[in-house]
Scaffold this active site. Sequence first.
Site, PDB file in Angstrom:
ATOM      1  N   ALA A  56      17.326  17.233   1.394  1.00 58.35           N
ATOM      2  CA  ALA A  56      17.076  16.260   2.459  1.00 58.35           C
ATOM      3  C   ALA A  56      17.191  16.864   3.856  1.00 58.35           C
ATOM      4  O   ALA A  56      16.626  16.334   4.817  1.00 58.35           O
ATOM      5  CB  ALA A  56      18.027  15.081   2.324  1.00 58.35           C
ATOM      6  N   HIS A  66      -4.073  -8.606   6.508  1.00 56.73           N
ATOM      7  CA  HIS A  66      -4.678  -9.288   5.366  1.00 56.73           C
ATOM      8  C   HIS A  66      -4.217  -8.644   4.067  1.00 56.73           C
ATOM      9  O   HIS A  66      -3.726  -7.523   4.048  1.00 56.73           O
ATOM     10  CB  HIS A  66      -6.212  -9.236   5.449  1.00 56.73           C
ATOM     11  CG  HIS A  66      -6.785  -7.860   5.246  1.00 56.73           C
ATOM     12  ND1 HIS A  66      -6.773  -6.886   6.233  1.00 56.73           N
ATOM     13  CD2 HIS A  66      -7.378  -7.280   4.164  1.00 56.73           C
ATOM     14  CE1 HIS A  66      -7.344  -5.787   5.782  1.00 56.73           C
ATOM     15  NE2 HIS A  66      -7.711  -5.994   4.518  1.00 56.73           N
ATOM     16  N   GLU A  94       4.013  -2.014 -18.088  1.00 62.90           N
ATOM     17  CA  GLU A  94       5.173  -2.879 -17.841  1.00 62.90           C
ATOM     18  C   GLU A  94       5.315  -3.932 -18.936  1.00 62.90           C
ATOM     19  O   GLU A  94       6.433  -4.254 -19.357  1.00 62.90           O
ATOM     20  CB  GLU A  94       5.060  -3.549 -16.469  1.00 62.90           C
ATOM     21  CG  GLU A  94       5.317  -2.617 -15.301  1.00 62.90           C
ATOM     22  CD  GLU A  94       5.563  -3.363 -14.000  1.00 62.90           C
ATOM     23  OE1 GLU A  94       5.597  -4.610 -14.029  1.00 62.90           O
ATOM     24  OE2 GLU A  94       5.731  -2.704 -12.952  1.00 62.90           O
ATOM     25  N   HIS A 132       3.753  -8.441  -9.605  1.00 64.70           N
ATOM     26  CA  HIS A 132       3.569  -8.356 -11.048  1.00 64.70           C
ATOM     27  C   HIS A 132       4.279  -9.537 -11.695  1.00 64.70           C
ATOM     28  O   HIS A 132       5.454  -9.795 -11.405  1.00 64.70           O
ATOM     29  CB  HIS A 132       4.156  -7.051 -11.603  1.00 64.70           C
ATOM     30  CG  HIS A 132       3.311  -5.855 -11.345  1.00 64.70           C
ATOM     31  ND1 HIS A 132       3.752  -4.567 -11.569  1.00 64.70           N
ATOM     32  CD2 HIS A 132       2.035  -5.742 -10.884  1.00 64.70           C
ATOM     33  CE1 HIS A 132       2.789  -3.713 -11.254  1.00 64.70           C
ATOM     34  NE2 HIS A 132       1.743  -4.403 -10.833  1.00 64.70           N
ATOM     35  N   HIS A 191       6.526  -4.995  -5.928  1.00 60.30           N
ATOM     36  CA  HIS A 191       6.770  -3.594  -5.585  1.00 60.30           C
ATOM     37  C   HIS A 191       6.332  -3.345  -4.143  1.00 60.30           C
ATOM     38  O   HIS A 191       5.247  -3.765  -3.739  1.00 60.30           O
ATOM     39  CB  HIS A 191       5.961  -2.669  -6.495  1.00 60.30           C
ATOM     40  CG  HIS A 191       6.325  -2.714  -7.936  1.00 60.30           C
ATOM     41  ND1 HIS A 191       7.427  -2.062  -8.440  1.00 60.30           N
ATOM     42  CD2 HIS A 191       5.725  -3.322  -8.997  1.00 60.30           C
ATOM     43  CE1 HIS A 191       7.484  -2.257  -9.751  1.00 60.30           C
ATOM     44  NE2 HIS A 191       6.472  -3.027 -10.115  1.00 60.30           N
TER      45      HIS A 191
END
EC number: 2.7.7.12
Length: 348
Positions: free
Chosen positions: A29, A166, A182, A281, A298
């Site tokens: 990092a 939008h 999923e 989802h 998500h």
Amino acid sequence: MTPFNPIDHPHRRYNPLTGQWVLVSPHRAKRPWQGAQETPSQQMLPAHDPDCFLCAGNTRVTGDKNPDYKGTYVFTNDFAALMADTPDAPDSHDPLMRCQSARGTSRVICFSPDHSKTLPELSLPALTEIVRTWQTQTAELGKTYPWVQVFENKGAAMGCSNPHPHGQVWANSFLPNEAEREDRLQKAYFAEQRSPMLVDYVQRELADGSRTVVETEHWLAVVPYWAAWPFETLLLPKTHVLRITDLSDEQRDSLALALKKLTSRYDNLFQCSFPYSMGWHGAPFNGEENAHWQLHAHFYPPLLRSATVRKFMVGYEMLAETQRDLTAEQAAERLRAVSDIHFRESGV
């Protein structure tokens, strides 16, 4: 040997929704960056742009004129990726050259007539109307298609072709790859544990707290334990909900507040209009019980170190495995450290 420390040592984290692992390298990092940098737009957009194809009252590229809308406005995409009347593809017995017809529709959802305001800058009533629009579009299209995908690409960095705020909704005659995966993995978890995967996960995150970014009465936003993008988040209801169409009025209003708080924290992190791709989802419309499903959204933002430095999924990540530097806990801590009141509203 030095004891393992997830803040200092490379390790892998498993994503139960995808069945894939993510390599976490927290020791990287602090590395210097001399690579490409994005140039965030400093342009102040007008409330109405006479040249915008999405603004109220303007004419689109096809010659169709937008109404003088006051809230959300939905229309069929002028360049839709799917068609409802696609003919059947011929049968193929070649295992290496398989093809199937794809039917559906693609719609655009203008969030408001204000060309200048993205989600975090809209009022709670305006956000509530957006949620209601997501619900009505999903309910309508779910009568015909098994999968309805609501999503937003925000910002040029995410390929957004028009700056007017939008989103979109695509409906498919098939279950797309991400949804199928999923569905399969949540079903397998439910068969083994006898409870929905993401309902169990919410309880774990509520008890832990280290990855929490936003919490309202009915919603929780976390940087998921298995996050791939630096400041990726998962937005979940606290109780079992199959689809966005199943939300109570209280859950819907609480979602509007959660969206405002989460997207405000995003913008506040680097004092910019934070780009992302997001989408919902929920259980497919396939006539099955789908008790293994849990509604969730998500958020996949690309920014990494600042408003100008983004993450690229290339090299090792394209050829081997997704990799990240910040741990999910460190990313959540940074998002919690900024206000949930938008910097333009707070006067900062």
